[in-house]
Design a protein around this motif. Structure first.
Motif, PDB file in Angstrom:
ATOM      1  N   VAL A 190       0.877  -1.079   1.108  1.00 51.91           N
ATOM      2  CA  VAL A 190       0.375   0.407  -0.115  1.00 51.91           C
ATOM      3  C   VAL A 190       0.446   0.641   0.303  1.00 51.91           C
ATOM      4  O   VAL A 190       1.974   1.557   0.809  1.00 51.91           O
ATOM      5  CB  VAL A 190      -1.110  -0.033   1.392  1.00 51.91           C
ATOM      6  CG1 VAL A 190      -1.834   0.882   1.161  1.00 51.91           C
ATOM      7  CG2 VAL A 190      -2.022  -1.068   1.050  1.00 51.91           C
ATOM      8  N   LEU A 191       0.717   2.253  -0.976  1.00 54.36           N
ATOM      9  CA  LEU A 191       1.388   2.897  -1.023  1.00 54.36           C
ATOM     10  C   LEU A 191       0.525   4.302  -1.163  1.00 54.36           C
ATOM     11  O   LEU A 191      -0.972   4.615  -1.323  1.00 54.36           O
ATOM     12  CB  LEU A 191       1.751   3.295  -2.831  1.00 54.36           C
ATOM     13  CG  LEU A 191       2.970   5.482  -2.706  1.00 54.36           C
ATOM     14  CD1 LEU A 191       3.727   4.592  -2.266  1.00 54.36           C
ATOM     15  CD2 LEU A 191       3.086   5.202  -4.360  1.00 54.36           C
ATOM     16  N   MET A 192       0.925   5.068   0.698  1.00 54.94           N
ATOM     17  CA  MET A 192       0.169   6.330   0.982  1.00 54.94           C
ATOM     18  C   MET A 192       0.601   7.637  -0.160  1.00 54.94           C
ATOM     19  O   MET A 192       2.051   7.939   0.685  1.00 54.94           O
ATOM     20  CB  MET A 192      -0.366   6.366   2.119  1.00 54.94           C
ATOM     21  CG  MET A 192      -0.857   7.667   2.739  1.00 54.94           C
ATOM     22  SD  MET A 192      -1.245   7.200   4.285  1.00 54.94           S
ATOM     23  CE  MET A 192      -1.721   5.527   5.164  1.00 54.94           C
ATOM     24  N   ALA A 193       0.548   8.540  -0.222  1.00 57.22           N
ATOM     25  CA  ALA A 193       0.885   9.445  -0.826  1.00 57.22           C
ATOM     26  C   ALA A 193      -0.224  11.341  -0.372  1.00 57.22           C
ATOM     27  O   ALA A 193      -1.231  11.088   0.109  1.00 57.22           O
ATOM     28  CB  ALA A 193       0.939   9.838  -2.402  1.00 57.22           C
ATOM     29  N   ASN A 194       1.303  12.319  -0.342  1.00 60.12           N
ATOM     30  CA  ASN A 194       1.168  13.627   0.896  1.00 60.12           C
ATOM     31  C   ASN A 194       1.144  13.939  -0.348  1.00 60.12           C
ATOM     32  O   ASN A 194       2.194  14.477  -0.496  1.00 60.12           O
ATOM     33  CB  ASN A 194       1.294  13.389   1.905  1.00 60.12           C
ATOM     34  CG  ASN A 194       0.995  14.437   2.739  1.00 60.12           C
ATOM     35  OD1 ASN A 194       1.715  15.669   2.252  1.00 60.12           O
ATOM     36  ND2 ASN A 194      -0.146  15.215   3.606  1.00 60.12           N
ATOM     37  N   PRO A 195      -0.052  15.381  -0.856  1.00 61.65           N
ATOM     38  CA  PRO A 195       0.951  15.597  -2.490  1.00 61.65           C
ATOM     39  C   PRO A 195       1.071  17.667  -1.564  1.00 61.65           C
ATOM     40  O   PRO A 195       1.113  17.300  -0.735  1.00 61.65           O
ATOM     41  CB  PRO A 195      -0.616  16.376  -2.228  1.00 61.65           C
ATOM     42  CG  PRO A 195      -2.088  15.919  -1.437  1.00 61.65           C
ATOM     43  CD  PRO A 195      -1.785  14.669  -0.735  1.00 61.65           C
ATOM     44  N   ARG A 196       1.739  17.652  -2.407  1.00 63.98           N
ATOM     45  CA  ARG A 196       2.589  18.939  -2.311  1.00 63.98           C
ATOM     46  C   ARG A 196       1.714  19.955  -2.858  1.00 63.98           C
ATOM     47  O   ARG A 196       1.258  20.332  -3.923  1.00 63.98           O
ATOM     48  CB  ARG A 196       3.346  18.758  -3.567  1.00 63.98           C
ATOM     49  CG  ARG A 196       4.466  20.381  -3.227  1.00 63.98           C
ATOM     50  CD  ARG A 196       5.730  20.189  -4.117  1.00 63.98           C
ATOM     51  NE  ARG A 196       6.856  19.548  -4.062  1.00 63.98           N
ATOM     52  CZ  ARG A 196       8.157  19.376  -2.993  1.00 63.98           C
ATOM     53  NH1 ARG A 196       8.206  20.272  -2.453  1.00 63.98           N
ATOM     54  NH2 ARG A 196       9.119  17.935  -2.755  1.00 63.98           N
ATOM     55  N   LEU A 197       1.542  20.499  -1.540  1.00 63.50           N
ATOM     56  CA  LEU A 197       0.170  21.836  -1.847  1.00 63.50           C
ATOM     57  C   LEU A 197       0.865  22.908  -2.049  1.00 63.50           C
ATOM     58  O   LEU A 197       0.108  24.246  -1.761  1.00 63.50           O
ATOM     59  CB  LEU A 197      -1.442  21.484  -0.804  1.00 63.50           C
ATOM     60  CG  LEU A 197      -2.273  20.067  -1.357  1.00 63.50           C
ATOM     61  CD1 LEU A 197      -3.272  19.754  -0.243  1.00 63.50           C
ATOM     62  CD2 LEU A 197      -2.956  19.650  -2.725  1.00 63.50           C
ATOM     63  N   GLY A 198       1.508  23.433  -1.087  1.00 61.07           N
ATOM     64  CA  GLY A 198       2.054  24.166  -0.421  1.00 61.07           C
ATOM     65  C   GLY A 198       2.366  24.621   0.846  1.00 61.07           C
ATOM     66  O   GLY A 198       1.090  25.190   0.935  1.00 61.07           O
ATOM     67  N   TRP A 199       3.168  24.735   1.442  1.00 63.01           N
ATOM     68  CA  TRP A 199       3.028  25.350   3.113  1.00 63.01           C
ATOM     69  C   TRP A 199       3.046  27.166   2.854  1.00 63.01           C
ATOM     70  O   TRP A 199       4.225  28.124   1.982  1.00 63.01           O
ATOM     71  CB  TRP A 199       4.091  24.502   3.647  1.00 63.01           C
ATOM     72  CG  TRP A 199       4.118  25.162   5.321  1.00 63.01           C
ATOM     73  CD1 TRP A 199       4.921  26.447   5.888  1.00 63.01           C
ATOM     74  CD2 TRP A 199       2.672  24.974   5.896  1.00 63.01           C
ATOM     75  NE1 TRP A 199       4.126  26.635   7.375  1.00 63.01           N
ATOM     76  CE2 TRP A 199       2.967  25.429   6.982  1.00 63.01           C
ATOM     77  CE3 TRP A 199       2.163  23.967   5.701  1.00 63.01           C
ATOM     78  CZ2 TRP A 199       1.833  26.046   8.274  1.00 63.01           C
ATOM     79  CZ3 TRP A 199       0.766  23.910   7.088  1.00 63.01           C
ATOM     80  CH2 TRP A 199       1.096  24.741   7.542  1.00 63.01           C
ATOM     81  N   GLY A 200       2.334  27.822   3.940  1.00 63.77           N
ATOM     82  CA  GLY A 200       2.477  29.116   3.816  1.00 63.77           C
ATOM     83  C   GLY A 200       1.407  29.438   2.639  1.00 63.77           C
ATOM     84  O   GLY A 200       1.913  30.891   2.540  1.00 63.77           O
ATOM     85  N   VAL A 201       1.064  29.194   1.699  1.00 63.64           N
ATOM     86  CA  VAL A 201       0.467  29.898   0.529  1.00 63.64           C
ATOM     87  C   VAL A 201      -1.273  29.293   1.051  1.00 63.64           C
ATOM     88  O   VAL A 201      -1.783  28.014   1.883  1.00 63.64           O
ATOM     89  CB  VAL A 201       0.519  29.367  -0.908  1.00 63.64           C
ATOM     90  CG1 VAL A 201       2.127  29.785  -1.076  1.00 63.64           C
ATOM     91  CG2 VAL A 201       0.389  28.020  -0.631  1.00 63.64           C
ATOM     92  N   PRO A 202      -2.732  29.765   0.303  1.00 60.99           N
ATOM     93  CA  PRO A 202      -3.861  29.561   0.439  1.00 60.99           C
ATOM     94  C   PRO A 202      -3.974  28.369   0.343  1.00 60.99           C
ATOM     95  O   PRO A 202      -3.261  27.763  -0.487  1.00 60.99           O
ATOM     96  CB  PRO A 202      -4.635  30.357  -0.065  1.00 60.99           C
ATOM     97  CG  PRO A 202      -3.924  32.069  -0.501  1.00 60.99           C
ATOM     98  CD  PRO A 202      -2.131  31.026  -0.216  1.00 60.99           C
ATOM     99  N   LEU A 203      -4.589  27.042   1.096  1.00 65.73           N
ATOM    100  CA  LEU A 203      -5.098  25.264   0.630  1.00 65.73           C
ATOM    101  C   LEU A 203      -6.506  26.363  -0.916  1.00 65.73           C
ATOM    102  O   LEU A 203      -6.933  26.749  -0.761  1.00 65.73           O
ATOM    103  CB  LEU A 203      -5.471  25.473   1.798  1.00 65.73           C
ATOM    104  CG  LEU A 203      -6.222  23.796   1.920  1.00 65.73           C
ATOM    105  CD1 LEU A 203      -4.522  23.015   2.062  1.00 65.73           C
ATOM    106  CD2 LEU A 203      -6.722  23.118   2.971  1.00 65.73           C
ATOM    107  N   PRO A 204      -6.060  25.010  -1.798  1.00 67.77           N
ATOM    108  CA  PRO A 204      -7.076  25.222  -2.580  1.00 67.77           C
ATOM    109  C   PRO A 204      -8.352  24.838  -1.748  1.00 67.77           C
ATOM    110  O   PRO A 204      -8.545  24.337  -1.152  1.00 67.77           O
ATOM    111  CB  PRO A 204      -6.539  24.331  -3.645  1.00 67.77           C
ATOM    112  CG  PRO A 204      -4.931  23.364  -3.199  1.00 67.77           C
ATOM    113  CD  PRO A 204      -5.237  24.555  -2.138  1.00 67.77           C
ATOM    114  N   GLU A 205      -9.255  26.082  -3.253  1.00 67.94           N
ATOM    115  CA  GLU A 205     -10.923  25.468  -2.745  1.00 67.94           C
ATOM    116  C   GLU A 205     -11.057  23.992  -2.741  1.00 67.94           C
ATOM    117  O   GLU A 205     -12.212  24.097  -1.288  1.00 67.94           O
ATOM    118  CB  GLU A 205     -11.689  26.345  -3.696  1.00 67.94           C
ATOM    119  CG  GLU A 205     -11.372  28.032  -3.317  1.00 67.94           C
ATOM    120  CD  GLU A 205     -12.414  28.466  -4.735  1.00 67.94           C
ATOM    121  OE1 GLU A 205     -12.846  28.260  -4.494  1.00 67.94           O
ATOM    122  OE2 GLU A 205     -11.947  30.267  -4.197  1.00 67.94           O
ATOM    123  N   ASP A 206     -10.714  22.973  -3.204  1.00 65.96           N
ATOM    124  CA  ASP A 206     -11.306  21.759  -3.207  1.00 65.96           C
ATOM    125  C   ASP A 206     -11.003  20.632  -1.530  1.00 65.96           C
ATOM    126  O   ASP A 206     -10.793  19.797  -1.539  1.00 65.96           O
ATOM    127  CB  ASP A 206     -11.023  21.351  -4.315  1.00 65.96           C
ATOM    128  CG  ASP A 206      -9.655  20.887  -4.933  1.00 65.96           C
ATOM    129  OD1 ASP A 206      -8.652  20.837  -3.717  1.00 65.96           O
ATOM    130  OD2 ASP A 206      -9.090  20.537  -5.270  1.00 65.96           O
TER     131      ASP A 206
END
Length: 369
Positions: free
Chosen positions: A283-299
């Motif tokens: 099982v491969l679990m992945a944590n997406p690179r969303l950017g720290w210090g920037v607003p979270l995407p609306e989704d």
């Protein structure tokens, strides 16, 4: 409809039947008591998020010297185990299941936090200040772990894993990422050893493998996950052989029959991600690179999660989206708007603000009525 999307498909993780593929990532929140005992507020926080289905609880230290910051929970005392047992019992009653991350900070620590001089693979100072009860202070020179220290640290990981099971966790995640102790052994800018734990890739991965093997022997490999952050730059890490090191490490871990491998800040188009997926049979679990210090995407990262699933990930861990939305999975299923994440100041200051006061959908509707 959204419920037919891959992200909402059921998944079998060992003995755990998950109703979807989203996981609440481990998130340091600094809300434990001063002695590392999980607090009443932590019971409330995790219970609010039991709808995640599968939660990886925040990093818990296996011993005093491994403590990173103030008010970090532990897994080495009776009171800490009792406190965690209250958390897991409440979450289980609400329909959730939990692993807990075991994290040793290594050089990421301070005597004002733990009462002890931090330890590390080599005496190389953290190149940044560190938070303490009296404010940010300059980091201190860590003490190099000798062979006895390595063996006792491995024993502490084993004890913490057994304590986790006694506290009601389904299993543990070994933290070998984000610049903490195990990652410090992996990286050649923090590991300058000349013994069997330094130099070659095979030597630098040795400590992680020994910790994993000892914990797996104690509680069963099917109850052990491992977290990695290839090319991660947190806490002063500077890897110069990422593409060479991680395939060797992952290939070695792949032989151990573990519950899952958890990749931090994964990018589906990355050649290394695809190589790891090919090497990893489980099982491969992945944590997406969303950017720290920037607003979270609306989704909340849903599109990034879907891209990782399409690229071969089995499960997706999300962090900030679960912080701000205790009922995140329900909101995503319904296509409802998400709560925005408040300033990062509220992540770590203690108290309910920015922790347990984010509203669920039903609370929002009640307020609007």
């Amino acid at each position: 409809m959204t419920n037919n999307e891959p992200i909402f498909q059921a998944f079998q993780l060992g003995e755990l039947e998950l109703s979807h593929r989203l996981v609440m990532a481990p998130l340091t929140r600094n809300r434990a008591e001063a002695d590392g005992t999980p607090s009443d507020l932590m019971v409330e926080y995790y219970t609010q998020r039991a709808g995640a289905g599968f939660i990886i609880a925040e990093a818990a230290t296996p011993n005093r010297v491994g403590q990173t910051y103030p008010n970090i929970p532990g897994l080495y005392s009776e009171s800490q185990v009792a406190g965690w047992r209250r958390v897991t019992a409440s979450v289980r009653a609400a329909g959730g299941r939990m692993f807990v991350q075991i994290q040793h900070g290594g050089r990421v620590g301070h005597p004002d936090n733990s009462g002890l001089t931090p330890v590390a693979p080599s005496p190389i100072r953290l190149p940044e200040d560190i938070h303490t009860p009296s404010g940010r202070q300059e980091s201190v020179l860590p003490r190099e772990l000798d062979r006895d220290g390595i063996e006792s640290t491995i024993a502490d990981f084993v004890n913490a894993a057994r304590n986790a099971r006694a506290a009601g966790f389904e299993g543990v995640e070994i933290h070998s990422a984000n610049g903490h102790l195990l990652h410090q052994f992996l990286s050649n800018n923090t590991n300058h050893r000349t013994d069997e734990y330094g130099g070659s890739i095979e030597n630098r991965i040795r400590f992680t493998l020994e910790v994993v093997d000892a914990v797996a022997a104690a509680i069963g490999p099917e109850r052990v996950g491992v977290r990695l952050s290839p090319d991660g730059r947190a806490n002063g890490i500077e890897e110069d052989d990422t593409e060479a090191l991680y395939p060797v490490l992952v290939a070695a871990l792949a032989e151990r029959g573990l519950a899952y491998l958890h990749l931090v800040f994964a990018e589906p188009e990355s050649a290394l991600f695809q190589q790891i997926r090919a090497l990893w049979p489980g099982v491969l679990m992945a944590n997406p690179r969303l950017g720290w210090g920037v607003p979270l995407p609306e989704d909340g990262g849903k599109a990034a999660a879907e891209a990782l699933l399409a690229a071969g990930a089995d499960l997706i861990s999300l962090g900030r989206a679960f912080i701000a939305n205790p009922d995140l999975v329900r909101r995503l299923r319904l296509g409802a708007a998400l709560n925005p994440v408040r300033d990062s100041h509220f992540m770590y200051v203690g108290g309910p603000e920015g922790y347990t006061d984010y509203p669920a959908l039903d609370d929002e509707r009640a307020d609007a009525a």
